[in-house]
Design a protein around this motif. Sequence first.
Motif, PDB file in Angstrom:
ATOM      1  N   CYS A 169       0.824  -1.329   0.040  1.00  0.00           N
ATOM      2  CA  CYS A 169      -0.029   0.144  -0.052  1.00  0.00           C
ATOM      3  C   CYS A 169       0.843   1.288   0.027  1.00  0.00           C
ATOM      4  O   CYS A 169       1.747   1.061   0.672  1.00  0.00           O
ATOM      5  N   ARG A 170       0.569   2.167  -0.970  1.00  0.00           N
ATOM      6  CA  ARG A 170       1.629   3.358  -0.953  1.00  0.00           C
ATOM      7  C   ARG A 170       0.517   4.490  -1.322  1.00  0.00           C
ATOM      8  O   ARG A 170      -0.649   4.576  -1.671  1.00  0.00           O
ATOM      9  N   ALA A 171       1.191   5.801  -0.856  1.00  0.00           N
ATOM     10  CA  ALA A 171       0.345   7.062  -0.902  1.00  0.00           C
ATOM     11  C   ALA A 171       1.016   8.143  -1.833  1.00  0.00           C
ATOM     12  O   ALA A 171       0.453   9.087  -2.049  1.00  0.00           O
ATOM     13  N   HIS A 172       2.101   7.758  -2.377  1.00  0.00           N
ATOM     14  CA  HIS A 172       2.834   8.983  -3.121  1.00  0.00           C
ATOM     15  C   HIS A 172       2.160   9.405  -4.514  1.00  0.00           C
ATOM     16  O   HIS A 172       2.241  10.768  -4.726  1.00  0.00           O
ATOM     17  N   GLN A 173       1.330   8.879  -5.144  1.00  0.00           N
ATOM     18  CA  GLN A 173       0.630   9.571  -6.345  1.00  0.00           C
ATOM     19  C   GLN A 173      -0.769   9.822  -6.064  1.00  0.00           C
ATOM     20  O   GLN A 173      -1.380   9.173  -5.799  1.00  0.00           O
ATOM     21  N   VAL A 174      -1.139  10.704  -6.878  1.00  0.00           N
ATOM     22  CA  VAL A 174      -2.478  11.308  -6.821  1.00  0.00           C
ATOM     23  C   VAL A 174      -3.152  10.740  -8.099  1.00  0.00           C
ATOM     24  O   VAL A 174      -2.689  10.729  -9.258  1.00  0.00           O
ATOM     25  N   VAL A 175      -4.315  10.053  -7.880  1.00  0.00           N
ATOM     26  CA  VAL A 175      -4.943   9.286  -9.207  1.00  0.00           C
ATOM     27  C   VAL A 175      -6.415   9.685  -9.160  1.00  0.00           C
ATOM     28  O   VAL A 175      -7.022  10.130  -8.030  1.00  0.00           O
ATOM     29  N   GLU A 176      -6.898   9.638 -10.347  1.00  0.00           N
ATOM     30  CA  GLU A 176      -8.481  10.117 -10.496  1.00  0.00           C
ATOM     31  C   GLU A 176      -9.353   9.682  -9.481  1.00  0.00           C
ATOM     32  O   GLU A 176     -10.263  10.385  -9.072  1.00  0.00           O
ATOM     33  N   ASP A 177      -9.331   8.311  -9.406  1.00  0.00           N
ATOM     34  CA  ASP A 177     -10.559   7.906  -8.447  1.00  0.00           C
ATOM     35  C   ASP A 177     -10.181   7.824  -6.888  1.00  0.00           C
ATOM     36  O   ASP A 177     -10.751   7.236  -6.050  1.00  0.00           O
ATOM     37  N   GLY A 178      -8.823   8.182  -6.557  1.00  0.00           N
ATOM     38  CA  GLY A 178      -8.280   8.353  -5.353  1.00  0.00           C
ATOM     39  C   GLY A 178      -7.606   7.057  -4.925  1.00  0.00           C
ATOM     40  O   GLY A 178      -6.746   6.973  -3.810  1.00  0.00           O
ATOM     41  N   TYR A 179      -7.806   5.825  -5.613  1.00  0.00           N
ATOM     42  CA  TYR A 179      -7.054   5.006  -5.455  1.00  0.00           C
ATOM     43  C   TYR A 179      -7.023   4.131  -6.769  1.00  0.00           C
ATOM     44  O   TYR A 179      -7.572   3.980  -7.580  1.00  0.00           O
ATOM     45  N   GLU A 180      -5.899   3.131  -6.911  1.00  0.00           N
ATOM     46  CA  GLU A 180      -5.604   2.379  -8.018  1.00  0.00           C
ATOM     47  C   GLU A 180      -4.830   1.132  -7.657  1.00  0.00           C
ATOM     48  O   GLU A 180      -3.938   1.043  -6.998  1.00  0.00           O
ATOM     49  N   PHE A 181      -5.198   0.190  -8.426  1.00  0.00           N
ATOM     50  CA  PHE A 181      -4.491  -1.195  -8.156  1.00  0.00           C
ATOM     51  C   PHE A 181      -3.375  -1.313  -9.436  1.00  0.00           C
ATOM     52  O   PHE A 181      -3.558  -0.812 -10.231  1.00  0.00           O
ATOM     53  N   PHE A 182      -2.340  -2.271  -9.020  1.00  0.00           N
ATOM     54  CA  PHE A 182      -1.334  -2.514  -9.895  1.00  0.00           C
ATOM     55  C   PHE A 182      -0.857  -3.888  -9.429  1.00  0.00           C
ATOM     56  O   PHE A 182      -0.908  -4.334  -8.318  1.00  0.00           O
ATOM     57  N   ALA A 183      -0.145  -4.420 -10.410  1.00  0.00           N
ATOM     58  CA  ALA A 183       0.436  -5.806 -10.442  1.00  0.00           C
ATOM     59  C   ALA A 183      -0.824  -6.840 -10.000  1.00  0.00           C
ATOM     60  O   ALA A 183      -0.564  -7.309  -9.062  1.00  0.00           O
ATOM     61  N   LYS A 184      -1.840  -7.110 -10.491  1.00  0.00           N
ATOM     62  CA  LYS A 184      -2.761  -8.044 -10.164  1.00  0.00           C
ATOM     63  C   LYS A 184      -3.498  -7.834  -8.765  1.00  0.00           C
ATOM     64  O   LYS A 184      -3.604  -8.626  -7.927  1.00  0.00           O
ATOM     65  N   ARG A 185      -3.519  -6.737  -8.436  1.00  0.00           N
ATOM     66  CA  ARG A 185      -3.986  -6.041  -7.246  1.00  0.00           C
ATOM     67  C   ARG A 185      -3.330  -6.411  -5.953  1.00  0.00           C
ATOM     68  O   ARG A 185      -3.529  -6.586  -4.818  1.00  0.00           O
ATOM     69  N   GLN A 186      -1.958  -6.309  -6.343  1.00  0.00           N
ATOM     70  CA  GLN A 186      -0.871  -6.873  -5.277  1.00  0.00           C
ATOM     71  C   GLN A 186      -0.413  -5.332  -4.739  1.00  0.00           C
ATOM     72  O   GLN A 186       0.486  -5.557  -3.660  1.00  0.00           O
ATOM     73  N   LEU A 187      -0.572  -4.388  -5.380  1.00  0.00           N
ATOM     74  CA  LEU A 187      -0.170  -2.942  -5.017  1.00  0.00           C
ATOM     75  C   LEU A 187      -1.308  -2.030  -5.232  1.00  0.00           C
ATOM     76  O   LEU A 187      -1.996  -2.167  -6.264  1.00  0.00           O
TER      77      LEU A 187
END
Length: 95
Positions: free
Chosen positions: A77-95
Motif C-alpha cells: 500500500c503506497r500513498a505517493h501518487q494522486v490518481v483520478e478515483d483516489g486509489y488504483e491497483f497495480f500488479a494483479k491487485r498486489q499494490l
Amino acid sequence: IFCCHGGLSPDLQTLDQITAVQRPTDIPDTGLLCDLLWSDPDKDVSSWGENDRGVSFTFGADIVEKFLAVCGLDLICRAHQVVEDGYEFFAKRQL
C-alpha cells in the motif's frame, strides 16, 4: 501488508533493513530511504526503470511479485501518487 510513501527499492532485500535505519535521519538523494519515498510503479516497465521525476526508480509488476514472495507478504500500500478515483491497483491487485 507493506506500507510506504513511495515504493520499492533495488537496495531492499529484507524488511530488517528498514528497522535498522537510524532515526531521525535526513533523506539522501539515492538509496533505500530515497526509494521508499519516491519510487513509482510503471505498467510499461519490466524490472527497474528510470523515473521521470529525476529521482529514484520506477518498478514493474515483476518486482512487486518478487518482493511480496521473498518477504511473505500479500499487499503493498503506497500513498505517493494522486490518481483520478483516489486509489488504483497495480500488479494483479498486489499494490
